[in-house]
Design a protein around this motif. Sequence first.
Motif, mmCIF file in Angstrom:
data_model
loop_
_atom_site.group_PDB
_atom_site.id
_atom_site.type_symbol
_atom_site.label_atom_id
_atom_site.label_comp_id
_atom_site.label_asym_id
_atom_site.label_seq_id
_atom_site.Cartn_x
_atom_site.Cartn_y
_atom_site.Cartn_z
ATOM 1 N N GLN A 57 0.847 -1.196 0.000
ATOM 2 C CA GLN A 57 0.000 0.000 0.000
ATOM 3 C C GLN A 57 0.882 1.246 0.000
ATOM 4 O O GLN A 57 1.429 1.625 1.024
ATOM 5 C CB GLN A 57 -0.911 0.012 1.229
ATOM 6 C CG GLN A 57 -1.772 1.260 1.354
ATOM 7 C CD GLN A 57 -2.735 1.418 0.198
ATOM 8 O OE1 GLN A 57 -3.714 0.695 0.102
ATOM 9 N NE2 GLN A 57 -2.464 2.359 -0.704
ATOM 10 N N PRO A 58 1.055 1.904 -1.156
ATOM 11 C CA PRO A 58 1.836 3.144 -1.172
ATOM 12 C C PRO A 58 1.019 4.300 -0.601
ATOM 13 O O PRO A 58 -0.202 4.377 -0.786
ATOM 14 C CB PRO A 58 2.127 3.366 -2.656
ATOM 15 C CG PRO A 58 1.719 2.087 -3.346
ATOM 16 C CD PRO A 58 0.657 1.498 -2.502
ATOM 17 N N LYS A 82 1.464 -6.363 -7.351
ATOM 18 C CA LYS A 82 1.325 -6.359 -5.890
ATOM 19 C C LYS A 82 0.902 -5.003 -5.330
ATOM 20 O O LYS A 82 0.582 -4.899 -4.147
ATOM 21 C CB LYS A 82 2.652 -6.773 -5.235
ATOM 22 C CG LYS A 82 3.000 -8.242 -5.393
ATOM 23 C CD LYS A 82 4.165 -8.609 -4.492
ATOM 24 C CE LYS A 82 4.481 -10.103 -4.565
ATOM 25 N NZ LYS A 82 5.562 -10.483 -3.615
ATOM 26 N N LEU A 83 0.915 -3.973 -6.154
ATOM 27 C CA LEU A 83 0.633 -2.620 -5.662
ATOM 28 C C LEU A 83 -0.858 -2.356 -5.569
ATOM 29 O O LEU A 83 -1.608 -2.588 -6.528
ATOM 30 C CB LEU A 83 1.262 -1.571 -6.571
ATOM 31 C CG LEU A 83 2.784 -1.528 -6.678
ATOM 32 C CD1 LEU A 83 3.202 -0.319 -7.497
ATOM 33 C CD2 LEU A 83 3.429 -1.479 -5.308
ATOM 34 N N ALA A 84 -1.301 -1.850 -4.423
ATOM 35 C CA ALA A 84 -2.650 -1.311 -4.298
ATOM 36 C C ALA A 84 -2.638 0.120 -4.828
ATOM 37 O O ALA A 84 -1.580 0.728 -5.005
ATOM 38 C CB ALA A 84 -3.084 -1.333 -2.836
ATOM 39 N N GLU A 85 -3.817 0.659 -5.097
ATOM 40 C CA GLU A 85 -3.904 2.059 -5.505
ATOM 41 C C GLU A 85 -3.336 2.935 -4.391
ATOM 42 O O GLU A 85 -3.622 2.716 -3.212
ATOM 43 C CB GLU A 85 -5.351 2.454 -5.782
ATOM 44 C CG GLU A 85 -5.903 1.904 -7.079
ATOM 45 C CD GLU A 85 -5.164 2.468 -8.294
ATOM 46 O OE1 GLU A 85 -4.915 3.695 -8.322
ATOM 47 O OE2 GLU A 85 -4.821 1.688 -9.193
ATOM 48 N N PRO A 86 -2.509 3.927 -4.722
ATOM 49 C CA PRO A 86 -1.937 4.767 -3.668
ATOM 50 C C PRO A 86 -3.011 5.568 -2.947
ATOM 51 O O PRO A 86 -4.044 5.912 -3.533
ATOM 52 C CB PRO A 86 -0.972 5.683 -4.429
ATOM 53 C CG PRO A 86 -1.514 5.733 -5.824
ATOM 54 C CD PRO A 86 -2.104 4.373 -6.078
ATOM 55 N N VAL A 97 1.039 7.047 7.797
ATOM 56 C CA VAL A 97 0.959 5.619 8.112
ATOM 57 C C VAL A 97 -0.484 5.237 8.419
ATOM 58 O O VAL A 97 -0.975 4.196 7.952
ATOM 59 C CB VAL A 97 1.876 5.267 9.295
ATOM 60 C CG1 VAL A 97 1.667 3.812 9.709
ATOM 61 C CG2 VAL A 97 3.335 5.498 8.924
ATOM 62 N N ALA A 98 -1.175 6.082 9.176
ATOM 63 C CA ALA A 98 -2.577 5.800 9.487
ATOM 64 C C ALA A 98 -3.409 5.695 8.213
ATOM 65 O O ALA A 98 -4.264 4.809 8.086
ATOM 66 C CB ALA A 98 -3.135 6.885 10.404
ATOM 67 N N ALA A 99 -3.139 6.573 7.257
ATOM 68 C CA ALA A 99 -3.865 6.521 5.978
ATOM 69 C C ALA A 99 -3.576 5.223 5.239
ATOM 70 O O ALA A 99 -4.470 4.617 4.631
ATOM 71 C CB ALA A 99 -3.486 7.722 5.111
ATOM 72 N N GLY A 100 -2.331 4.780 5.293
ATOM 73 C CA GLY A 100 -1.976 3.521 4.640
ATOM 74 C C GLY A 100 -2.643 2.324 5.292
ATOM 75 O O GLY A 100 -3.107 1.407 4.605
ATOM 76 N N LEU A 101 -2.718 2.331 6.612
ATOM 77 C CA LEU A 101 -3.384 1.231 7.315
ATOM 78 C C LEU A 101 -4.876 1.179 6.983
ATOM 79 O O LEU A 101 -5.436 0.096 6.761
ATOM 80 C CB LEU A 101 -3.189 1.384 8.826
ATOM 81 C CG LEU A 101 -1.748 1.260 9.329
ATOM 82 C CD1 LEU A 101 -1.681 1.582 10.820
ATOM 83 C CD2 LEU A 101 -1.193 -0.131 9.061
ATOM 84 N N GLU A 102 -5.507 2.337 6.926
ATOM 85 C CA GLU A 102 -6.928 2.366 6.580
ATOM 86 C C GLU A 102 -7.134 1.935 5.130
ATOM 87 O O GLU A 102 -8.131 1.290 4.794
ATOM 88 C CB GLU A 102 -7.508 3.759 6.811
ATOM 89 C CG GLU A 102 -7.472 4.224 8.261
ATOM 90 C CD GLU A 102 -8.278 3.331 9.197
ATOM 91 O OE1 GLU A 102 -9.165 2.587 8.718
ATOM 92 O OE2 GLU A 102 -8.018 3.374 10.419
ATOM 93 N N GLY A 103 -6.186 2.278 4.257
ATOM 94 C CA GLY A 103 -6.263 1.819 2.868
ATOM 95 C C GLY A 103 -6.216 0.308 2.783
ATOM 96 O O GLY A 103 -6.981 -0.311 2.031
ATOM 97 N N LEU A 104 -5.317 -0.317 3.554
ATOM 98 C CA LEU A 104 -5.255 -1.773 3.575
ATOM 99 C C LEU A 104 -6.535 -2.370 4.140
ATOM 100 O O LEU A 104 -7.026 -3.399 3.652
ATOM 101 C CB LEU A 104 -4.061 -2.237 4.415
ATOM 102 C CG LEU A 104 -2.681 -2.177 3.764
ATOM 103 C CD1 LEU A 104 -1.606 -2.585 4.766
ATOM 104 C CD2 LEU A 104 -2.614 -3.069 2.532
#
Length: 434
Positions: A57-58, A82-86, A97-104
């Motif tokens: 997750q970028p 393997k890349l999710a949408e940024p 980091v919080a934004a990335g965790l919520e994206g996952l």
Amino acid sequence: MSDSAARQEVAAVVVAAGKGLRVGGDLPKQYRRVGGRAVLTRTLAALADSPRIGRIQPVIAPDAADFFSECVAELEPAHREKLAEPVPGGATRQQSVAAGLEGLARIGAPDLVLVHDAARPFVDEALIARAVAAGAEHGAAVPGVAVSDTIKLVEELSPGIGRVHETPAREALRAVQTPQSFRFGPLRDAHRRAVAEGRDGFTDDGALAEWAGLSVVVFEGDARNRKITQAADLIEADRAFSGQTFADGPPAISEGPMTTYVTRLGTGFDVHAFTEGDHVWLGGIRIPADRGVLAHSDGDVALHALTDALLGAIADGDIGTHFPPSDETWRGASSDRFLAHACSLVRAQGGKIDHLDITVLAEAPRIGAHREAIRARISEIAGVPLTAVSIKATTTEKLGFVGRAEGLAAQAAATVRLPEVEVDTGSETAERRS
């Protein structure tokens, strides 16, 4: 890898939203080039190359979509999968980091998450394996390396002056790195709690996890896993990566010269006669037509010309050298394989494809309705942004074999940048392409 680690679904959050301007210039450090590729491209490739990591997750700045697209275009197709949408990051690392965790979480929460800095391109499989194993066993783990310098805790008296009030034993000190490894749920909950309580400014997730009451362990880091922060770091990284590919792993610091780049222009031309059939291939797209073309492969003049243009730019023969028509392996072959091969040769030399331009010469078929599909397909095959692909068509005003509708042709130009270094031969200095 332990049995518990092997059972974990592992994802990575790559934090790439920072301004990163301490290295100098206006371009964030994660988009600066080292050894011919962007720092972020190298970091993503190293993580995506790990069989332990299933998703990445970028997290990028809201205004960095174009920079990010260029980095992704340089990745191998298997890495891009393997890349999710940024997702857009925030004003601080913690918010990103919080934004990335919520994206996952939105695409399916993993068991384990590795949080890694985009500016650490030297991460290798051994370090990733240790991170996954430590996170699986302990729930929260950060890599650390022993501190060689004596550390002083000081009380600031005035700008630049501080009074020492403690000298901790350096045997107990560790310089913490990334990737940091956590069970996903507890780390996400810790971030949500920090937001709810108005706590911001944690500089790493280990510190946030400690604040939230999690037990954090330190596992063996890697001294080579340096973070690019200052201009000198960028210079050393460029020296280290120059002339090496992703497959080489983290290189040692080199004392060699800085990489410089030269722009090369290659051209290509291809022609095929018409024969019976109901379609032609152009730019990787099947176009209905009242005739086909006579060819050993699929007869895609656009991709053949473009392949020769790229091979010409790196002075590596022509399409017949690499795919001889005498070889039955290539009978009826799809020409996207030829173009992909030429692109891989450019990148193997540390090169970057800047622009691809094609002109189709034909009375028929007309390609106007297929232009955007052709551009998109070439962009996909070559791994370049859509804006780097141009396709045009013209007739020859009824002149020649094209004008008599006996066949069709294409000419192409490819612009690439290749790294060059100077090699001291003793009595004289010669240039070579790395």
